[in-house]
Design a protein around this motif. Structure first.
Motif, PDB file in Angstrom:
ATOM      1  N   GLY A 113      -0.222   3.267  -8.396  1.00  0.00           N
ATOM      2  CA  GLY A 113      -1.682   3.263  -8.175  1.00  0.00           C
ATOM      3  C   GLY A 113      -2.351   1.783  -8.803  1.00  0.00           C
ATOM      4  N   GLU A 119       0.833   8.055  -9.511  1.00  0.00           N
ATOM      5  CA  GLU A 119       0.644   8.716  -8.317  1.00  0.00           C
ATOM      6  C   GLU A 119       1.711   9.670  -8.285  1.00  0.00           C
ATOM      7  OE1 GLU A 119      -1.837   5.935  -5.574  1.00  0.00           O
ATOM      8  OE2 GLU A 119       0.240   5.572  -5.333  1.00  0.00           O
ATOM      9  N   LYS A 120       1.528  10.794  -7.801  1.00  0.00           N
ATOM     10  CA  LYS A 120       2.723  11.881  -7.830  1.00  0.00           C
ATOM     11  C   LYS A 120       2.520  12.710  -6.706  1.00  0.00           C
ATOM     12  CE  LYS A 120       0.899  13.609 -11.713  1.00  0.00           C
ATOM     13  NZ  LYS A 120       0.849  14.400 -12.890  1.00  0.00           N
ATOM     14  N   SER A 121       3.680  13.289  -6.394  1.00  0.00           N
ATOM     15  CA  SER A 121       3.646  14.258  -5.325  1.00  0.00           C
ATOM     16  C   SER A 121       4.922  15.373  -5.570  1.00  0.00           C
ATOM     17  CB  SER A 121       4.545  13.511  -4.027  1.00  0.00           C
ATOM     18  OG  SER A 121       5.697  13.136  -4.281  1.00  0.00           O
ATOM     19  N   ASP A 141      -2.816  10.813  -5.291  1.00  0.00           N
ATOM     20  CA  ASP A 141      -2.710   9.309  -5.540  1.00  0.00           C
ATOM     21  C   ASP A 141      -4.069   8.908  -5.667  1.00  0.00           C
ATOM     22  OD1 ASP A 141      -3.929   9.695  -2.890  1.00  0.00           O
ATOM     23  OD2 ASP A 141      -2.114   8.968  -1.830  1.00  0.00           O
ATOM     24  N   ALA A 142      -4.283   7.694  -5.670  1.00  0.00           N
ATOM     25  CA  ALA A 142      -5.428   6.937  -5.740  1.00  0.00           C
ATOM     26  C   ALA A 142      -6.187   6.850  -4.438  1.00  0.00           C
ATOM     27  CB  ALA A 142      -5.373   5.296  -6.124  1.00  0.00           C
TER      28      ALA A 142
END
Length: 196
Positions: A113, A119-121, A141-142
């Protein structure tokens, strides 16, 4: 006064100070003071007992029965898999977990980001005690913030949806009232200017 130089008991005792009150101060005897303190203590004990009795359950309610699912929650649940990759030099990490009661959790993240923001998932999956499957996937995320996706998440109706007639009627009535109030204010200000 006797010739011994000390005050006799037949004379009234003298106090070293004078009272500024117009009425004489009555000092209760020590027996009255002890009686009033004893009464206050007994009253406080009695009030405490009454308050305790009032808080005590007044009936014998049966304890709620525990369901099979509730009894299973007390059992030891082993962790079957726990793969954790700590953040590396670039800040990437991952977590994969599976428990003995079929709960799966997976997450990956990286500092992709703005300004190196993570940023993750990931996803979460488990089975309800009723046998229904739950699955949730997400991205954080951003660009869009936290964005969960699941069939279990309630979805608002798409807009524009039809507006009920009673709502349209209320909106029209409010507009009429606002217009009438504006006209009366204009008329009031014109009257004031005519008198000036």
């Amino acid at each position: 006064m006797s010739g011994c130089g000390c005050p006799c008991f037949d004379e009234p005792p003298s106090f070293p100070y004078k009272s500024t009150r117009s009425r004489p101060v009555v000092i209760s005897s020590s027996t009255e003071l002890v009686h009033s303190t004893s009464f206050n203590m007994k009253f406080m004990i009695l009030a405490s007992l009454v308050a305790t009795a009032a808080c005590f359950p007044q009936y014998d309610a049966p304890a709620p029965e525990r369901s099979a699912a509730a009894s299973r929650s007390d059992d030891f649940i082993p962790i079957l898999r726990s793969d954790i990759v700590l953040p590396d030099a670039e800040g990437r990490y991952s977590v994969d977990t599976e428990t003995g009661n079929a709960i799966f959790r997976s997450e990956t993240g990286a500092p992709t980001g703005p300004d190196g923001a993570i940023e993750k998932s990931g996803s979460v999956r488990f089975t309800f005690p009723t046998g229904e499957e739950f699955e949730l996937t997400y991205v954080a995320d951003a660009a869009g913030g936290y964005q969960p996706q699941s069939s279990w998440i309630p979805v608002a109706p798409e807009f524009p949806h039809p507006i009920p007639q009673f709502v349209l009627d209320q909106i029209a009535k409010a507009a009429e009232e606002d217009a009438a109030a504006a006209r009366s204010e204009n008329q009031g200000s014109q009257r004031t200017s005519n008198y000036s």
